[in-house]
Write a protein that holds these residues in place. Structure first.
Motif, PDB file in Angstrom:
ATOM      1  N   LYS A  95      35.645  52.176  46.745  1.00 45.80           N
ATOM      2  CA  LYS A  95      34.904  51.545  47.837  1.00 45.80           C
ATOM      3  C   LYS A  95      35.870  51.465  49.014  1.00 45.80           C
ATOM      4  CE  LYS A  95      32.004  47.583  48.863  1.00 45.80           C
ATOM      5  NZ  LYS A  95      30.943  48.443  49.408  1.00 45.80           N
ATOM      6  N   LEU A  96      35.395  51.781  50.211  1.00 46.04           N
ATOM      7  CA  LEU A  96      36.254  51.658  51.389  1.00 46.04           C
ATOM      8  C   LEU A  96      36.291  50.183  51.769  1.00 46.04           C
ATOM      9  CD1 LEU A  96      37.763  53.261  53.767  1.00 46.04           C
ATOM     10  CD2 LEU A  96      35.690  52.815  55.053  1.00 46.04           C
ATOM     11  N   ILE A  97      37.466  49.600  51.663  1.00 42.64           N
ATOM     12  CA  ILE A  97      37.606  48.194  52.055  1.00 42.64           C
ATOM     13  C   ILE A  97      37.665  48.172  53.582  1.00 42.64           C
ATOM     14  CG2 ILE A  97      39.019  46.109  51.830  1.00 42.64           C
ATOM     15  CD1 ILE A  97      37.819  47.044  49.162  1.00 42.64           C
ATOM     16  N   GLU A  98      36.773  47.412  54.212  1.00 43.25           N
ATOM     17  CA  GLU A  98      36.719  47.441  55.672  1.00 43.25           C
ATOM     18  C   GLU A  98      37.710  46.460  56.278  1.00 43.25           C
ATOM     19  OE1 GLU A  98      32.662  48.719  57.331  1.00 43.25           O
ATOM     20  OE2 GLU A  98      32.185  47.622  55.488  1.00 43.25           O
ATOM     21  N   HIS A  99      38.391  46.932  57.305  1.00 51.15           N
ATOM     22  CA  HIS A  99      39.421  46.156  58.009  1.00 51.15           C
ATOM     23  C   HIS A  99      40.418  45.499  57.057  1.00 51.15           C
ATOM     24  CE1 HIS A  99      37.127  46.940  61.537  1.00 51.15           C
ATOM     25  NE2 HIS A  99      36.064  46.367  61.032  1.00 51.15           N
ATOM     26  N   PRO A 100      41.047  46.285  56.177  1.00 52.33           N
ATOM     27  CA  PRO A 100      41.980  45.680  55.222  1.00 52.33           C
ATOM     28  C   PRO A 100      43.389  45.544  55.806  1.00 52.33           C
ATOM     29  CG  PRO A 100      41.853  48.017  54.781  1.00 52.33           C
ATOM     30  CD  PRO A 100      40.964  47.755  55.981  1.00 52.33           C
ATOM     31  N   ARG A 101      44.179  44.723  55.168  1.00 53.67           N
ATOM     32  CA  ARG A 101      45.620  44.699  55.433  1.00 53.67           C
ATOM     33  C   ARG A 101      46.262  45.468  54.287  1.00 53.67           C
ATOM     34  NH1 ARG A 101      46.864  40.834  59.909  1.00 53.67           N
ATOM     35  NH2 ARG A 101      48.976  40.827  59.094  1.00 53.67           N
ATOM     36  N   HIS A 102      47.372  46.152  54.583  1.00 49.17           N
ATOM     37  CA  HIS A 102      48.133  46.830  53.534  1.00 49.17           C
ATOM     38  C   HIS A 102      49.317  45.929  53.189  1.00 49.17           C
ATOM     39  CE1 HIS A 102      50.247  50.446  51.667  1.00 49.17           C
ATOM     40  NE2 HIS A 102      51.210  49.555  51.779  1.00 49.17           N
ATOM     41  N   ILE A 103      49.315  45.428  51.964  1.00 45.87           N
ATOM     42  CA  ILE A 103      50.407  44.564  51.499  1.00 45.87           C
ATOM     43  C   ILE A 103      51.034  45.239  50.281  1.00 45.87           C
ATOM     44  CG2 ILE A 103      51.061  42.244  50.705  1.00 45.87           C
ATOM     45  CD1 ILE A 103      49.692  41.983  53.350  1.00 45.87           C
TER      46      ILE A 103
END
Ligand code: ADP
Ligand code: ADP
Ligand code: MG
Length: 462
Positions: free
Chosen positions: A201-209
């Motif tokens: 699923k494309l996570i919308e507006h995610p942060r990459h941690i």
């Protein structure tokens, strides 16, 4: 401890490894291409061996040439750096068979984690949250469409052999799916020699941690805190910070625990990184594990005081970790900016050429990782990253101020760079208040470039 290490890489990371080896009393053999014979690491290594012509396929990716060089120079170990052969299980296996230590995890771990779909399956089995998606490799786009309908659009098609942000395509509705599938497959086939895809699923507006891990041969595994690498252009990181300031203490503890769980599930040995995306509701999901040293490792080093390359070498030599989990302390805030030879005005097109003048910033809490010098050639054959500026200060705002000063002082002439772009980014209100996600630069980069051009025009007029 090793007597002699072969460095199978170039540029700033070759310098980083070389300095660490010399500090530890280890000799270095640099395996470099013909193009890099005058490079900085070629001048400072104990011994330099040319392994082939400029194209990476014939030099930095030339497994036989590198292994022969290591044997001819009687090296005990090979450090692959990042990129090139660093996540190549076949090469790690060749080293194992030739009794040369590959500085990284064993070939089996690299293979298991390098296949992103199988890493995902292992994490799911081990109770680490993964992004909802397919249970295995997709057979065709019809299957992708079926799963997409179940998890809900938008979705992301990803190459299981992928890396460096390639082999990935989003589809926002059923009519985009077939095209996305075919594009991702073709790109993956040509870049990685495998077109196998899976779906998330494309996570919308995610942060990459992501969380830094160290594991030794005695079974000790520790985490050294997280980094926020959400500032990306086309899925490639541009700026990173540690710690991830927007996380609540509860989230921070949870994500670090999940990373430890992931590393334990992989029986991980060496330095590694567990990557997550964080959605807008604050839920995080595992995306992949990188089984190598990362470009952005210095921000973790600055806030923990741990030399990650030294730990990597010690672990490979069979020594225990230098510290226990209870001794890991995160102190202050660190930011890294990647300086690229590229032209922001021309859609960040790589801009190779000769460096005519360089001045690096310095002072308390400012660190420079680079291999450039006046007269150095920036080759069109390799990555355009030519330096990293890292700052460390007690808090985030102080680190930002330090980075602005450092970028203001940094002078590189002869090639176009993204220095001014990064300087402007350091003044962006949304960046400062932490309102950014992995899509921020995709939406804002053009406006930031225009802002820079306008202020330049204004200055020229007045
Ligand atoms: P990091 O998390 O260390 O920043 P990147 O994805 O930026 O990782 O990769 C580091 C370097 O390695 C970059 O120069 C990138 O282009 C290169 N790279 C990473 N993975 C691959 C791959 N599978 N094939 C080719 N190059 C890669
Ligand atoms: P690579 O191996 O090329 O580094 P990753 O799986 O780490 O590939 O993904 C690269 C980047 O793409 C991530 O940093 C993130 O910004 C984005 N990304 C990956 N998976 C997702 C997802 N499911 N939803 C949204 N963004 C994603
Ligand atoms: Mg990644």
């Amino acid at each position: 401890m090793f007597k002699r290490i072969l460095i199978a890489n170039r540029g700033e990371i070759a310098m980083r490894i070389l300095r660490c080896c010399h500090e530890m009393g280890i000799e270095t053999v640099l395996a470099c291409s013909k193009e890099d014979l005058d490079s900085l690491p070629a001048q400072f290594c104990t011994k330099c061996i040319c392994i082939g012509p400029a194209p990476a396929a014939q030099s930095y990716l030339n497994e036989n040439a590198i292994l022969s060089a290591a044997k001819a120079c009687r090296c005990d170990a090979i450090h692959p750096g990042y990129g090139f052969l660093s996540e190549n299980a076949h090469f790690a296996r060749m080293c194992e068979e030739n009794n040369i230590v590959f500085i990284g995890p064993d070939s089996q771990t690299i293979r298991r984690m390098g296949d992103k779909q199988s890493a995902r399956a292992l994490m799911q089995k081990s109770g680490v949250p993964v992004v909802p998606g397919s249970g295995g490799i997709l057979t065709d786009w019809h299957e992708a469409a079926r799963i997409a309908r179940k998890v809900g659009y938008p979705v992301l098609l990803k190459a299981t052999a992928g890396g460096g942000g390639r082999g990935m395509r989003a589809a926002h509705n059923p009519s985009e799916l077939r095209r996305a599938y075919e594009d991702a497959q073709a790109e993956a086939q040509s870049a990685f020699g495998s077109g196998a895809l899976y779906l998330e699923k494309l996570i919308e507006h995610p942060r990459h941690i992501e969380v830094q891990i160290l594991g030794d041969t005695r079974g000790n595994i520790i985490q050294l805190g997280e980094r926020d690498c959400s500032m990306q252009r086309r899925n490639q990181k541009l700026m990173e910070e540690a710690p991830a300031s927007l996380l609540s203490n509860f989230q921070r503890t949870a994500i670090r625990r999940a990373a430890l769980k992931a590393a334990r599930a992989a029986h991980y040995i060496s330095a590694g990184t567990v990557e997550f995306v964080l959605d807008q509701k604050g839920k995080f999901y595992f995306i992949e594990m990188n089984t190598r040293i990362q470009v952005e490792h210095p921000v973790t080093e600055m806030v923990t005081g741990v030399d990650l390359v030294r730990e990597q070498i010690r672990i490979a030599a069979g020594l225990p970790l230098s510290l226990k989990q209870s001794e890991v302390r995160i102190c202050g805030h660190a930011i890294e900016c990647r300086i690229n030879a590229e032209d922001p005005a021309r859609n960040f097109m790589p801009a190779p050429g000769e460096i005519s003048f360089v001045h690096f910033p310095g002072g308390n809490g400012v660190r420079v990782e680079s291999a450039i010098y006046p007269g150095a050639q920036i080759s069109p054959y390799y990555d355009s990253m030519i330096a990293k500026i890292i700052v460390h200060a007690p808090g985030r705002l102080e680190a930002v101020r330090k980075m602005r000063a450092a970028l203001g002082e940094l002078t590189i002439e002869g090639v176009k760079t993204n220095i001014s772009f990064l300087y402007l980014l350091m003044h962006n209100g949304d960046y400062l208040s932490g309102r950014f996600d992995t899509g921020f630069l995709g939406r804002q980069a053009k406006a930031i470039v225009r802002w820079g051009e306008e202020s330049l025009k204004h200055r020229q007029k007045s």
